[in-house]
Enzyme design. Sequence first.
Site, short mmCIF file in Angstrom:
data_model
loop_
_atom_site.label_atom_id
_atom_site.label_comp_id
_atom_site.label_asym_id
_atom_site.label_seq_id
_atom_site.Cartn_x
_atom_site.Cartn_y
_atom_site.Cartn_z
N GLY A 43 47.13 52.85 15.00
CA GLY A 43 48.50 52.62 15.41
C GLY A 43 48.85 53.03 16.83
O GLY A 43 49.50 52.29 17.56
N HIS B 235 43.39 54.15 11.45
CA HIS B 235 44.21 54.99 12.34
C HIS B 235 44.28 54.41 13.75
O HIS B 235 44.03 55.10 14.74
CB HIS B 235 43.64 56.42 12.38
N ASP C 141 67.68 58.37 7.10
CA ASP C 141 67.21 59.52 7.87
C ASP C 141 68.23 60.64 7.72
O ASP C 141 69.36 60.52 8.19
CB ASP C 141 67.06 59.14 9.35
N ASP D 84 47.44 52.93 7.46
CA ASP D 84 46.68 53.19 8.69
C ASP D 84 46.22 54.64 8.79
O ASP D 84 45.46 54.99 9.68
CB ASP D 84 47.53 52.84 9.91
N ILE E 50 60.01 56.07 17.05
CA ILE E 50 59.26 54.93 16.51
C ILE E 50 60.14 54.08 15.60
O ILE E 50 60.16 52.85 15.71
CB ILE E 50 58.00 55.42 15.77
N ALA F 98 52.39 56.32 9.75
CA ALA F 98 52.89 57.61 10.25
C ALA F 98 51.92 58.74 9.95
O ALA F 98 50.97 58.98 10.71
CB ALA F 98 54.26 57.89 9.65
N ARG F 99 52.11 59.41 8.83
CA ARG F 99 51.26 60.54 8.43
C ARG F 99 50.79 60.31 7.00
O ARG F 99 51.57 59.88 6.13
CB ARG F 99 52.04 61.85 8.50
N GLU G 223 40.05 61.23 6.56
CA GLU G 223 39.39 60.44 7.60
C GLU G 223 38.13 61.16 8.09
O GLU G 223 38.13 62.38 8.26
CB GLU G 223 40.35 60.23 8.77
#
Length: 343
Positions: A306, A304, A201, A281, A182, A256-257, A286
Site C-alpha cells: 500500500g 503489504h 470515526d 494487504d 488516508i 491499514a494494520r 509477514e
Amino acid sequence: MKIVCIADAFITTEMMEKGVRPYLQQGDTMETFFFGLPDKSQMRDIIKDIEARRHDNIVYPEGLEEAIAAADLIIVHLCPIKRRMIEKAPNLKAIMTCRGGLENIDVEDATELGIIVSNNPAHNANAVAEFTIGVILSETRNISRSNIALRNREWRIVYPNTETSVKEMTAMTVGIVGYGSIGRLVAYKLSVFGCKILVADPFLKECKEDYVTVVPMDELLATADIVTLHARSNGAIMTDREFGLMKQNSYLINTARSYLVDTKAFEHAMDSGKLLGAAIDVFETEPDIPEFYLKYDNITLTNHLGGLTVNSFCDAPIFAIKNYQNFLAGGELTFWVNKKQLS
C-alpha cells in the site's frame, strides 16, 4: 542548529541528504546515519520488533548516540529513539519522525524532557489511498482473478460475486472506518465514482466534505457494501460482533494494520458466507500469511504494498525539515504529537 538524520532501507541516506541538505540555513550542520539492514526484505523482522516495541535487541549505527548528544533536531524514520539517548542530549529540541507510527519513539519520555515530537501520518497517505481504490476495484470487478485464469489458459465466466451480480461503484455504498489523512483521501478519490460514502470515526470533530455522511460505526457496518479500514487502534476493531453487524454479501478492505481485524472472526465471516469478498494487504505473520486465506477464491491478497511508492519516502524528509523550520519562524507545527503537554 545541528541536525542528525537517521536513514534506513526505505528512506535511504541519499533521500535524507537530498531532502534535508538543500534547506539548511546559515550555521546549520547535518550528519546522517544508516540504521538497520540495507535490504527491505531483510528489515521485515526488525520492523516487526519495532512496531511491537521490542527495542532491546536493536543495533544502532556506530557513533549515533554521540551525535545525538550534541543534536538540536533529529529527523528519523524507523530507528528507535530511546530515553537513554535523548536524556543525554541537552540541546535537543525536537524529534521529527518521517512515519505515521510512533512505536519507535519514546514519546512520554521525550515529553517529560521537554522535547517536541512530530510525526507524519500523511507521508504515504496518497499512496495508500490510491492502492485502496485499486484493490477495491480488483476485488469487486475480479481483475486479479481474471488475470490468473487467463495465465492458466482459462476463459473464466463465473466468479464468486457473479450470482449476486457484479456491481459498478456508482451502485454501492462505501463505508470508511477512520477519517484521518488516508481516510479523507480515499473518500475524495471515491467521490468521482458517484458512490454513497459513509464515514465512522470517534475522533472526528467536524467534516466539511459534502460528499460524505458521518454515521455511527454500527450503522456504517449495517449499511455499507464495502467497508474499508483506515483507523488506528490498540487492538481489533473488527471482531465477531462487528462482522455480525455487516451487511450480507459485503466486502472488507484492510490496507491499514493487520491487528485491526480479529483473524478468527474474519475466518468465521468468510466461512459463513457473510462476506462476498475481501482485499487484504497486511498480515500479522509477514512474510507468512495464515493458511486459511489461501482456501478462499474471493480474497484479493497483496504483500503489504500500500505505501510503497518512491514519492511517499522521498518527500518525507523534505516535509520534516520544512515543517520544523516553519515552526521556528513562528508558524504552526503540523502533526505535533505532544502539543497539549508542551504548549
